[in-house]
Design an enzyme around this catalytic site. Structure first.
Site, PDB file in Angstrom:
ATOM      1  CD  GLN A  71      -3.214  -0.807   0.127  1.00  0.00           C
ATOM      2  OE1 GLN A  71      -3.522  -1.634  -0.453  1.00  0.00           O
ATOM      3  NE2 GLN A  71      -3.447   0.704   0.000  1.00  0.00           N
TER       4      GLN A  71
HETATM    5  N1  LIG Z   1      -7.257 -13.953 -10.307  1.00  0.00           N
HETATM    6  C1  LIG Z   1      -6.205 -14.116  -9.430  1.00  0.00           C
HETATM    7  N2  LIG Z   1      -6.366 -13.462  -8.185  1.00  0.00           N
HETATM    8  C2  LIG Z   1      -5.314 -13.405  -7.438  1.00  0.00           C
HETATM    9  C3  LIG Z   1      -3.815 -13.905  -7.830  1.00  0.00           C
HETATM   10  N3  LIG Z   1      -2.769 -13.776  -6.959  1.00  0.00           N
HETATM   11  C4  LIG Z   1      -3.590 -13.023  -6.013  1.00  0.00           C
HETATM   12  N4  LIG Z   1      -4.894 -12.750  -6.195  1.00  0.00           N
HETATM   13  C5  LIG Z   1      -5.857 -11.787  -5.527  1.00  0.00           C
HETATM   14  O1  LIG Z   1      -5.348 -10.559  -5.335  1.00  0.00           O
HETATM   15  C6  LIG Z   1      -5.695 -10.106  -4.204  1.00  0.00           C
HETATM   16  C7  LIG Z   1      -4.447  -9.490  -3.530  1.00  0.00           C
HETATM   17  O2  LIG Z   1      -3.586 -10.446  -3.021  1.00  0.00           O
HETATM   18  P1  LIG Z   1      -2.539 -10.452  -1.944  1.00  0.00           P
HETATM   19  O3  LIG Z   1      -1.931 -11.473  -1.670  1.00  0.00           O
HETATM   20  O4  LIG Z   1      -3.249  -9.832  -0.698  1.00  0.00           O
HETATM   21  O5  LIG Z   1      -1.668  -8.954  -2.337  1.00  0.00           O
HETATM   22  P2  LIG Z   1      -0.394  -8.382  -1.827  1.00  0.00           P
HETATM   23  O6  LIG Z   1       0.530  -7.993  -2.982  1.00  0.00           O
HETATM   24  O7  LIG Z   1      -0.028  -9.010  -0.842  1.00  0.00           O
HETATM   25  O8  LIG Z   1      -1.041  -6.887  -1.408  1.00  0.00           O
HETATM   26  P3  LIG Z   1      -0.393  -5.949  -0.249  1.00  0.00           P
HETATM   27  O9  LIG Z   1      -0.277  -6.972   1.001  1.00  0.00           O
HETATM   28  O10 LIG Z   1      -1.405  -4.935   0.089  1.00  0.00           O
HETATM   29  O11 LIG Z   1       0.712  -5.574  -0.733  1.00  0.00           O
HETATM   30  C8  LIG Z   1      -6.361 -11.164  -3.577  1.00  0.00           C
HETATM   31  O12 LIG Z   1      -7.701 -10.726  -3.509  1.00  0.00           O
HETATM   32  C9  LIG Z   1      -6.073 -12.380  -4.143  1.00  0.00           C
HETATM   33  O13 LIG Z   1      -7.004 -13.344  -3.893  1.00  0.00           O
HETATM   34  C10 LIG Z   1      -3.749 -14.764  -8.919  1.00  0.00           C
HETATM   35  O14 LIG Z   1      -2.893 -15.350  -9.581  1.00  0.00           O
HETATM   36  N5  LIG Z   1      -5.068 -14.702  -9.736  1.00  0.00           N
END
Ligand SMILES: Nc1nc2c(ncn2[C@@H]2O[C@H](COP(=O)(O)OP(=O)(O)OP(=O)(O)O)[C@@H](O)[C@H]2O)c(=O)[nH]1
Ligand SMILES: [Mg+2]
Lengths: 185, 373
Positions: free
Chosen positions: A70
């Site tokens: 974020q």
């Molecule tokens: N369709 C799809 N959705 C995904 C995939 N990887 C993650 N998501 C979705 O994307 C969203 C964000 O995933 P996170 O793993 O929380 O993202 P992050 O990069 O850790 O985000 P921050 O912690 O805010 O930095 C979630 O709703 C997941 O379900 C993917 O390969 N395909």
């Protein structure tokens, strides 16, 4: 055997690698880490800080630092640069609107002296979503060609949902780091 | 409001390991390692027995001290550098002194003792992780260095204790790794850096953009599940039935958005004077002003750079919504609609930027249908 040589020997035996995982918020970093570790990915909150995961991968122990993406938190990324062996940059390949942001943040990061020796793996994540850009398109938008020629890097398309591509990416990263650090083995 | 606050803090404490260190107030590991009674004590040699007694006592004292400090600690640890440093050095000292003892008489200790010390080192690592946000970066680095040093000493000691067996750190959360089983064929072995044909990047995305004063209806049922985009809408009423993988919402003014479940996340940026009725695994709200959100969400909704936003539970109806919710694993009300994290207000007290929409101001169940357009 002197103390130093003992320690050095242990260190080589331990085969620990420190991996920093960053990227814009919502790109899927936490989902990737949990998936690769075989954990439940059905309830993940946006990362308010960071998570450390220690997983053994092949004969190595990976210390993965998954740092929240974020906006408010990006300023803190630099707290984690020290001693990073591998850098994983995660891209939401379906978030076309923010690809400019994504490119700028990446290139800022790569200017960082303390990361200059780190191998760079770029995950073009969310390939399962219809309308996602392919890895080669992402490579182009992110202007990866313009990177310093000494940098070891690779871009891999993946989906944290299906798991596709994750092992290919980690295999490359771990091998690349190993070939730099554990040359003596 | 006070009730809300209490439940908020309750939820914070319940957050599992591996999620959001920063907010987790209760950082003591629940593992047996910190529980004195679980330590190995089979050795009957009286002098060793005495040593063990001493250690148990020490551990138990420390345990109580911690429990006490936890009770009196009404602010989360991350608000004070001093309290972090105090706790850090307390833990560090106890680890060092235990290591010294083990080093001096390795024969009177067992692998369980070492594991216990190792667990404490992990604990220390977690403490740093949780506090890294408010700490000057020097402190973070210094603490990490200390931890690295402790690990090294621990390994050195481990070598004395179990000269043949390799001792290795196990993070508390690390299970034997079980990487994804099937690696499907990977598309881009060698990325082709200059794609032969450059395609327009907005082509494949379905959605609505640049509309004013319209009722926009879309039924996603039966279509390939993909992302859905709403951007640059003014005074529109958007009704989205069926499931999507992700929803992107950008630059909306004075709009109402009613949507069926999204499997991944809903990403919202730059919206004013709007009402949203959304169900999703994640909901991320940025730059929202004067908006109401009716949410069903599996994880904690977050806001950033937003104010005057209010939250209420999901209230959408359309034919077949129960199936859609169930197939998206959103059929159950998690209560998370009110567990909002404000990234611009990282404290235990309630953020001034959001509130719960008072019940008497909430709309009741809202029904949409394909015929609305
Ligand atoms: N369709 C799809 N959705 C995904 C995939 N990887 C993650 N998501 C979705 O994307 C969203 C964000 O995933 P996170 O793993 O929380 O993202 P992050 O990069 O850790 O985000 P921050 O912690 O805010 O930095 C979630 O709703 C997941 O379900 C993917 O390969 N395909
Ligand atoms: Mg995350």
């Amino acid at each position: 055997m002197g103390l130093l040589s003992i320690i050095r020997k242990i260190k080589r035996k331990e085969k620990e690698m420190r991996i920093l995982m960053v990227g814009l918020d919502n790109s899927g970093k936490t989902t990737i880490v949990l998936k690769i570790n075989g954990e439940d990915t059905s309830v993940i909150s946006p990362t308010l800080g960071f998570n450390i995961k220690t997983i053994s991968y092949q004969k190595y122990t990976l210390n993965i630092w998954d740092v929240g993406g974020q906006k408010t938190i990006r300023a803190y990324w630099r707290n984690y640069f020290e001693q990073t062996d591998g850098l994983i940059w995660v891209v939401d390949s379906s978030d076309l609107r923010r690809l400019d942001d994504c490119r700028n943040e990446l290139h800022n990061l790569l200017k960082e002296e303390r990361l200059s020796g780190a191998s760079l793996l770029i995950f073009a994540n969310k390939q399962d979503i219809q309308g996602a850009l392919s890895p080669s398109e992402i490579a182009k938008v992110l202007n990866l060609d313009a990177m310093d020629k000494t940098r070891h890097w690779k871009i891999v398309g993946c989906s944290a949902y299906t798991g596709e591509g994750l092992l290919e990416g980690f295999d490359w990263l771990v091998q690349d780091i190993a070939s730099r650090i554990y040359v003596l083995d | 409001m006070i009730k809300v606050l209490i439940s908020l803090i309750g939820v914070l404490n319940l957050l599992g390991f591996g999620q959001n260190f920063f907010y987790r107030k209760n950082w003591l590991p629940e593992s047996d390692a910190s529980n004195p009674s679980s330590m190995s004590n089979q050795n009957l040699d009286p002098s060793i027995h005495k040593k063990h007694q001493a250690m148990l006592e020490r551990l138990s004292n420390r345990h109580q001290a911690r429990a006490r400090s936890k009770e009196s600690d009404s602010c989360p640890s991350f608000e004070s550098t001093d309290s972090f440093l105090a706790r850090f050095s307390e833990l560090k000292q106890s680890i060092t002194s235990e290591l010294t003892q083990i080093e001096q008489t390795p024969e009177s200790f067992t692998k369980a003792d070492l594991d216990n010390v190792s667990a404490q080192v992990s604990e220390l690592e977690k403490l740093v992780a949780e506090n890294s946000y408010h700490l000057p970066s020097y402190e973070v680095r210094a603490s990490l260095k200390t931890i690295a040093d402790l690990k090294e000493s621990l390994e050195k000691v481990a070598l004395k204790l179990v000269p043949r067996k390799k001792f290795s750190f196990k993070g508390k959360a690390s299970k034997p790794s079980q990487p994804v089983a099937a690696v499907e064929k990977v598309k881009n072995e060698k990325p082709d850096l200059v794609p032969s044909e450059t395609r327009s990047f907005v082509l494949d995305t379905s959605g609505f953009r640049d509309r004013k004063g319209e009722v926009l209806v879309e039924n996603l049922k039966g279509k390939d599940m993909g992302e859905f985009m709403l951007s640059d809408l003014v005074s529109c009423d958007v009704r989205l039935m069926g499931r999507s993988r992700a929803i992107f919402i950008h630059r909306l003014r004075n709009c109402k958005v009613y949507a069926g479940p999204a499997l991944g996340s809903v990403l919202i940026d730059d919206v004013e004077d709007c009402v949203f009725v959304l169900a999703s695994h994640q909901i991320r709200i940025h730059n929202a002003k004067r908006c109401d959100f009716y949410l069903r969400v599996r994880s904690r909704p977050i806001i950033e750079d937003s104010n005057c936003v209010r939250f209420a539970p999901y209230c959408l109806q359309y034919d077949g919504i129960e199936d859609d919710l169930r197939e998206s694993r959103l059929d159950e009300e998690t209560g998370n609609w009110e567990n909002v994290d404000d990234f611009k207000w990282l404290r235990a007290v309630q953020s001034p930027n959001w509130s719960i929409l008072p019940e008497n101001e909430r709309m009741s169940d809202f029904r949409i249908s394909s015929a609305d357009g």
